[in-house]
Design an enzyme around this catalytic site. Structure first.
Site, PDB file in Angstrom:
ATOM      1  CB  ALA A  18      -0.920   0.115   1.251  1.00 48.03           C
ATOM      2  CG  HIS A  19       2.242   2.843  -3.430  1.00 52.30           C
ATOM      3  ND1 HIS A  19       1.895   1.629  -4.090  1.00 52.30           N
ATOM      4  CD2 HIS A  19       2.542   3.839  -4.392  1.00 52.30           C
ATOM      5  CE1 HIS A  19       1.747   1.882  -5.015  1.00 52.30           C
ATOM      6  NE2 HIS A  19       2.028   3.058  -5.377  1.00 52.30           N
TER       7      HIS A  19
END
Ligand code: UD1
Ligand code: UDP
Length: 360
Positions: A204-205
């Site tokens: 997740a970014h």
């Protein structure tokens, strides 16, 4: 006739790799212009080394910054190089600030633009990538759409059909070319003490997730619920943006093992052998679909609706209970979907189209 390949981030290096290999094989006059948007070893050089790609002829070392500053610096520097090199066509891939800067610099100089992965839409304008996609598609002369669906989106946007070529997505090329090599060269399951199909993988970014404390906290709480329910390891190779924001917000997640971003061959093996992947990455939604691994997307929308249609992916957003419930649902999933992203020859097709157009 000369081609300039403009790239700058991890997914662009991976997704341009089959086109670069094809240019090398065909002895085409091309050069790589790296903006330096990504610069840490494990977000950049590691992929050139592992995928045995030639060095960029130029690296602009633009680095990180606010959107305007970062894109502006790229635009200024790319323009100088394009004026000197005078390529006939500039290729960009995807939806990053590098892509927008490359396309804009080229089109203003009346250099043809080819957009690889054209026609993707999340219809969520707060996502910086959505702005980049729309603008880049509209600056482009060659729109390499991965699927029929993306072709129709472009036509609905008023783009002329004769500029659009449905080629498949080059991510399939990357997966096919590198899965086999990976099996022989790396063993991340051994290194991390994991058993096949007995762990979860997370990435997740996205800016709209990790720069927002309550959304990022929602993801972490969701992962804790998944850990309690399944009692399996959860591995999260954490992107530098996410690492920075996690530290800034002081967030923690019990049961999650954070590791540094890893090389492509190892990441593919981790993905292929996971029970399920939770992600907000675009490329990972595609790869899991190709690798036949269920995916839970930590977003409220996706520009990869093909994955929802074939049933490889589900949207969970960042609500913890929803993350748990969608994970339970997808963990039961029958793995019988077809890959909608092409046959692994997208890079070859794109280069052939450019050859037919007289660019090589
Ligand atoms: C960018 C793209 C995103 C893509 C992602 C791929 C845009 C708007 N975003 O997001 O679409 O999904 O790349 O990974 O172009 N950092 C490092 N080392 C690096 C690169 C970044 O430490 O090599 C850190 C810096 O703190 C930086 C932050 O990550 O401020 C964000 O980097 P940036 O290039 O702005 O965007 P990404 O989040 O990487
Ligand atoms: N990836 C990788 N190592 C990691 C995490 C991801 O090699 O630790 C690869 C992944 O296989 C995919 C690409 O990076 O091909 C996705 O990039 P990212 O999620 O950064 O960007 P996005 O696709 O969301 O633009």
């Amino acid at each position: 006739m000369k081609i300039s390949i403009v790239l700058g981030t991890r997914p662009e290096i991976i997704k341009m790799s089959s086109i670069i290999r094809e240019c090398e094989k065909e002895g085409i006059d091309y050069f790589i212009l790296h903006t330096g948007q990504h610069y840490s070893y494990n977000m950049d050089r590691i992929f050139f080394e592992q995928l045995e790609l030639p060095e960029g002829k130029y690296n602009l070392d633009v680095g990180s910054g606010n959107h305007g500053a970062q894109t502006g610096k790229m635009l200024t520097e790319i323009e100088k190089i394009l004026m000197k090199e005078k390529p006939d066509v500039v290729l960009v891939e995807g939806d990053t600030n590098t892509v927008l800067a490359g396309a804009l610099a080229a089109t203003k100089l009346h250099i043809k633009v080819g957009h690889v992965e054209a026609g993707l839409r999340s219809y969520f304008r707060e996502m910086p990538e959505e702005i980049n996609r729309v603008l880049t598609d509209h600056c482009s002369d060659y729109l390499f759409a991965p699927t029929e669906k993306s072709r129709r989106i472009l036509i609905n946007d008023g783009i002329s059909d004769d500029k659009i070529f449905v080629t498949g997505n080059t991510i399939v090329d990357a997966v096919y070319q590198n899965m086999k090599i990976g099996k022989e060269k790396v063993n991340p399951l051994n290194d991390l003490n994991l058993k096949r199909k007995k762990y979860f993988l997370v990435t997740a970014h996205r800016q709209e997730n990790v720069d927002d404390k309550s959304r990022f906290q929602g993801i972490f709480t969701g992962l804790e619920l998944v850990s309690n329910e399944f009692g399996l390891p959860i591995i999260y190779p954490i992107h530098p943006r996410a690492r920075k924001m996690m530290n800034e917000f002081g967030l923690k997640a019990d049961g999650v093992e954070f590791i540094e971003p890893i090389d492509y061959l190892s990441f593919l093996q981790l993905e292929a052998n996971a029970k399920l992947v939770l992600t907000d990455s675009g490329g990972v939604q595609e790869e899991t679909c190709v690798l036949k691994v269920p995916c839970v997307t930590l977003r409220n929308n996706t520009e990869r609706p093909e994955t929802l249609e074939v049933g490889s992916n589900i949207l969970a957003g960042t609500n913890p209970e929803k993350i748990l419930n969608t994970t339970k649902e997808m963990a039961q999933k029958n793995i019988n979907w077809e890959n909608p992203f092409g046959d692994g020859k997208a890079g070859k097709k794109i280069v052939e189209i450019l050859e037919q157009e007289g660019y090589t």
